[in-house]
Design a protein around this motif. Structure first.
Motif, mmCIF file in Angstrom:
data_model
loop_
_atom_site.group_PDB
_atom_site.id
_atom_site.type_symbol
_atom_site.label_atom_id
_atom_site.label_comp_id
_atom_site.label_asym_id
_atom_site.label_seq_id
_atom_site.Cartn_x
_atom_site.Cartn_y
_atom_site.Cartn_z
ATOM 1 N N THR A 151 8.769 4.179 -2.795
ATOM 2 C CA THR A 151 9.422 3.753 -4.040
ATOM 3 C C THR A 151 9.368 4.838 -5.112
ATOM 4 O O THR A 151 9.861 4.633 -6.213
ATOM 5 C CB THR A 151 8.764 2.483 -4.609
ATOM 6 N N TYR A 152 8.749 5.983 -4.817
ATOM 7 C CA TYR A 152 8.667 7.039 -5.847
ATOM 8 C C TYR A 152 9.736 8.107 -5.660
ATOM 9 O O TYR A 152 9.806 9.037 -6.433
ATOM 10 C CB TYR A 152 7.264 7.666 -5.890
ATOM 11 N N LYS A 153 10.555 7.977 -4.609
ATOM 12 C CA LYS A 153 11.633 8.955 -4.370
ATOM 13 C C LYS A 153 12.898 8.448 -5.069
ATOM 14 O O LYS A 153 12.978 8.472 -6.288
ATOM 15 C CB LYS A 153 11.792 9.177 -2.873
ATOM 16 N N ASP B 128 0.841 -1.188 0.000
ATOM 17 C CA ASP B 128 0.000 0.000 0.000
ATOM 18 C C ASP B 128 0.882 1.247 0.000
ATOM 19 O O ASP B 128 2.078 1.156 -0.224
ATOM 20 C CB ASP B 128 -0.864 -0.042 1.266
ATOM 21 N N SER B 129 0.313 2.405 0.292
ATOM 22 C CA SER B 129 1.130 3.606 0.452
ATOM 23 C C SER B 129 1.959 3.461 1.729
ATOM 24 O O SER B 129 1.646 2.643 2.607
ATOM 25 C CB SER B 129 0.244 4.841 0.558
ATOM 26 N N THR B 130 2.997 4.267 1.848
ATOM 27 C CA THR B 130 3.802 4.277 3.074
ATOM 28 C C THR B 130 2.925 4.517 4.283
ATOM 29 O O THR B 130 3.059 3.853 5.321
ATOM 30 C CB THR B 130 4.882 5.376 2.977
ATOM 31 N N THR B 131 2.009 5.458 4.157
ATOM 32 C CA THR B 131 1.136 5.810 5.275
ATOM 33 C C THR B 131 0.337 4.595 5.760
ATOM 34 O O THR B 131 0.279 4.317 6.961
ATOM 35 C CB THR B 131 0.175 6.942 4.840
ATOM 36 N N VAL B 132 -0.250 3.859 4.825
ATOM 37 C CA VAL B 132 -1.050 2.690 5.206
ATOM 38 C C VAL B 132 -0.151 1.589 5.791
ATOM 39 O O VAL B 132 -0.520 0.942 6.776
ATOM 40 C CB VAL B 132 -1.872 2.185 4.001
ATOM 41 N N ASN C 186 9.804 14.054 13.152
ATOM 42 C CA ASN C 186 9.581 12.973 12.187
ATOM 43 C C ASN C 186 8.569 13.468 11.144
ATOM 44 O O ASN C 186 7.817 14.420 11.382
ATOM 45 C CB ASN C 186 9.082 11.697 12.892
ATOM 46 N N PHE C 187 8.549 12.814 9.998
ATOM 47 C CA PHE C 187 7.657 13.209 8.900
ATOM 48 C C PHE C 187 6.205 13.253 9.411
ATOM 49 O O PHE C 187 5.796 12.397 10.198
ATOM 50 C CB PHE C 187 7.819 12.185 7.774
ATOM 51 N N PRO C 188 5.424 14.244 8.955
ATOM 52 C CA PRO C 188 4.054 14.399 9.492
ATOM 53 C C PRO C 188 3.225 13.115 9.464
ATOM 54 O O PRO C 188 2.545 12.796 10.443
ATOM 55 C CB PRO C 188 3.434 15.463 8.587
ATOM 56 N N THR C 189 3.266 12.372 8.353
ATOM 57 C CA THR C 189 2.377 11.206 8.272
ATOM 58 C C THR C 189 2.740 10.179 9.353
ATOM 59 O O THR C 189 1.866 9.559 9.948
ATOM 60 C CB THR C 189 2.375 10.610 6.842
ATOM 61 N N ASP C 190 4.015 10.039 9.663
ATOM 62 C CA ASP C 190 4.444 9.116 10.725
ATOM 63 C C ASP C 190 3.851 9.553 12.069
ATOM 64 O O ASP C 190 3.356 8.731 12.853
ATOM 65 C CB ASP C 190 5.974 9.077 10.829
ATOM 66 N N CYS D 258 11.969 6.034 3.853
ATOM 67 C CA CYS D 258 11.535 6.778 2.661
ATOM 68 C C CYS D 258 12.639 7.637 2.064
ATOM 69 O O CYS D 258 12.802 7.699 0.851
ATOM 70 C CB CYS D 258 10.353 7.681 2.994
ATOM 71 N N HIS D 259 13.394 8.317 2.921
ATOM 72 C CA HIS D 259 14.411 9.239 2.422
ATOM 73 C C HIS D 259 15.786 8.599 2.298
ATOM 74 O O HIS D 259 16.774 9.308 2.092
ATOM 75 C CB HIS D 259 14.453 10.501 3.295
ATOM 76 N N SER D 260 15.857 7.282 2.428
ATOM 77 C CA SER D 260 17.162 6.642 2.233
ATOM 78 C C SER D 260 17.118 5.538 1.188
ATOM 79 O O SER D 260 18.107 5.337 0.467
ATOM 80 C CB SER D 260 17.693 6.083 3.561
ATOM 81 N N LEU E 269 11.174 5.753 14.052
ATOM 82 C CA LEU E 269 12.174 6.763 13.665
ATOM 83 C C LEU E 269 12.419 6.730 12.163
ATOM 84 O O LEU E 269 12.148 5.733 11.503
ATOM 85 C CB LEU E 269 13.501 6.486 14.386
ATOM 86 N N SER E 270 12.971 7.841 11.632
ATOM 87 C CA SER E 270 13.363 7.879 10.223
ATOM 88 C C SER E 270 14.864 7.653 10.086
ATOM 89 O O SER E 270 15.655 8.196 10.858
ATOM 90 C CB SER E 270 13.022 9.235 9.608
ATOM 91 N N HIS E 271 15.241 6.883 9.079
ATOM 92 C CA HIS E 271 16.664 6.636 8.811
ATOM 93 C C HIS E 271 17.342 7.937 8.395
ATOM 94 O O HIS E 271 18.384 8.299 8.928
ATOM 95 C CB HIS E 271 16.783 5.567 7.711
#
Ligand code: PLP
Length: 401
Positions: free
Chosen positions: A222-224, A91-95, A120-124, A200-202, A168-170
């Motif tokens: 996968t779109y970054k 699904d999307s990262t959010t889901v 951290n990113f808003p959706t997280d 997402c950002h790595s 956490l985000s990488h």
């Protein structure tokens, strides 16, 4: 004239594989939406003609039902450091964040807190807030320096026997702070908690060793840096040791043990397929396969080396060209602590961004006053960095004249 750093860059020729690389447009947003590969158009057209049009519903049995896990295994081998059977596309990262957070807190019953950081990113943060409310848990916040990120000392202070999950985000989306995943994971585990890493950002620019680092759970876009196209489905990773133990909340038929039995009740499939819910978005996962193949060809370690060289060069040019105009580097200066982008701060950066977009220089803007320079390693040249930052200087000079 070829830039001196492009002339000696062993990966320079990969740039020609991307649509639009031949134009003078400067693209600084590959960390938000990667450029398409030239291979992607023919792949999509071929899929419509041959697979969808030719195989029709037979395609599900022949290839599509297995595709999410096959691509998951490729991601594991090429860039995640994960043995087969632990990753899938869904699904999307959010889901996927929702599914994994719910699975994790249910796997640590009796514990009352989810730990995360305020930057951290808003959706997280929003998903964690919803999960906490739904499950009667409390969020435990870490305050961070927005030009850096979460440190081992900060995490050690807040985890304990009450911690169910650490999220956490990488790589921090704002500052590009590169978290020490093995050390932070170890600290969470010492407290008995599970850890969910947002990659997402790595993913596609900074290699990970998820298995070796003992990571429990991870998600990523996968779109970054994986160039899957707008809205391409995300991936998730669940360590094999947890696959039998954890269950997710959206228990659909394609995550059940035998979907085509059409049975009376849900029994989760063994393995990573239990994290799937409904029919997988096959069309959406076509393009990213070309990028995974390209990274495989170049080697993720070489991709990271180029990424470090690009961001180091951007910092160097910013220091010489933009610092006199009052621009501050709001990303870590140590490349070992920096992901694939650089944030440059100045009170006028919102206005600068508008001017640049009109001039075909495409960075993005993040408060407070941050111009984000995203440098996708295989599609960005050093000449592009130099030209883009010169345009930033000119835009700032125009606005302050
Ligand atoms: C881009 C990004 C997301 C995006 O989530 P979507 O569900 O794809 O909109 C989530 N987390 C981080 C850290 C990101 O950088």
């Amino acid at each position: 004239m070829t830039h001196r750093l492009d002339a000696t860059d062993p990966l320079a020729s990969y740039r020609d594989r991307f649509v639009g690389a031949e134009t003078s447009l400067v693209y600084f947003d590959g960390n938000s939406l990667g450029r398409p590969l030239r291979a992607t158009g023919p792949r999509l057209a071929g899929f419509v003609e041959e697979e969808w049009g030719g195989r029709l519903i037979r395609g599900w049995d022949e290839r599509w039902l297995e595709l999410p896990q096959r691509i998951g295994d490729d991601l594991g081998r090429v860039l995640l450091g994960a043995a087969p059977g632990q990753a899938t596309i869904g699904d999307s990262t959010t889901v996927l964040l929702y599914k994994l957070m719910r699975a994790a807190v249910a796997g640590r019953p009796g514990r009352s807190e989810i730990v995360l950081d305020r930057d951290n990113f808003p959706t997280d943060r929003y998903v964690a807030d919803g999960v906490a409310r739904e499950c009667g848990l409390t969020l435990r916040w870490i305050d961070v320096d927005v030009t850096a990120g979460v440190t081992a000392e900060q995490l050690a202070e807040v985890v304990g026997p009450q911690t169910a999950l650490v999220v956490l985000s990488h790589v921090a989306y704002r500052s590009a702070w590169l978290a020490d995943v093995p050390e932070l994971t170890r600290i969470a585990h010492e407290a008995g908690a599970l850890v969910l890493w947002d990659l997402c950002h790595s993913a596609g620019s900074v290699p990970t060793s998820l298995d070796a680092w003992g990571v429990d759970l991870a998600v990523g876009c996968t779109y970054k840096y994986l160039n899957g196209g707008p809205g391409a489905p995300a991936f998730c990773y669940v360590a094999s040791s947890l696959l039998d133990e954890l269950t997710q909340p959206i228990q659909g038929w394609l995550g059940s043990v035998d979907p085509f039995l059409m049975g009376p009740s849900y029994v989760p499939a063994p393995g990573i397929r239990r994290f799937q819910s409904g029919t997988p978005p096959i069309v959406g996962m076509l393009a990213l396969q070309d990028m995974v193949a390209l990274i495989d060809e170049a080697g993720i370690e070489a991709v990271r080396e180029k990424s470090v060289a690009l961001t180091s060069y951007a910092v160097e040019v910013a220091d010489s060209l933009l610092a006199p105009a009052g621009v501050v580097v709001a990303s870590p200066r140590d490349p070992a602590r920096r992901g694939g982008h650089v944030t440059l701060q100045h009170p006028l950066m919102r206005e600068v961004t508008s001017v640049l977009w009109e001039r075909d220089v495409i960075p993005d803007y993040r408060d407070p006053g941050g111009l984000r320079i995203g440098l996708s390693p295989l599609s960005t040249s050093f000449a592009e960095v130099e030209r883009g930052l010169e345009m930033v200087r000119a835009a700032l000079a125009g606005l302050t004249a």
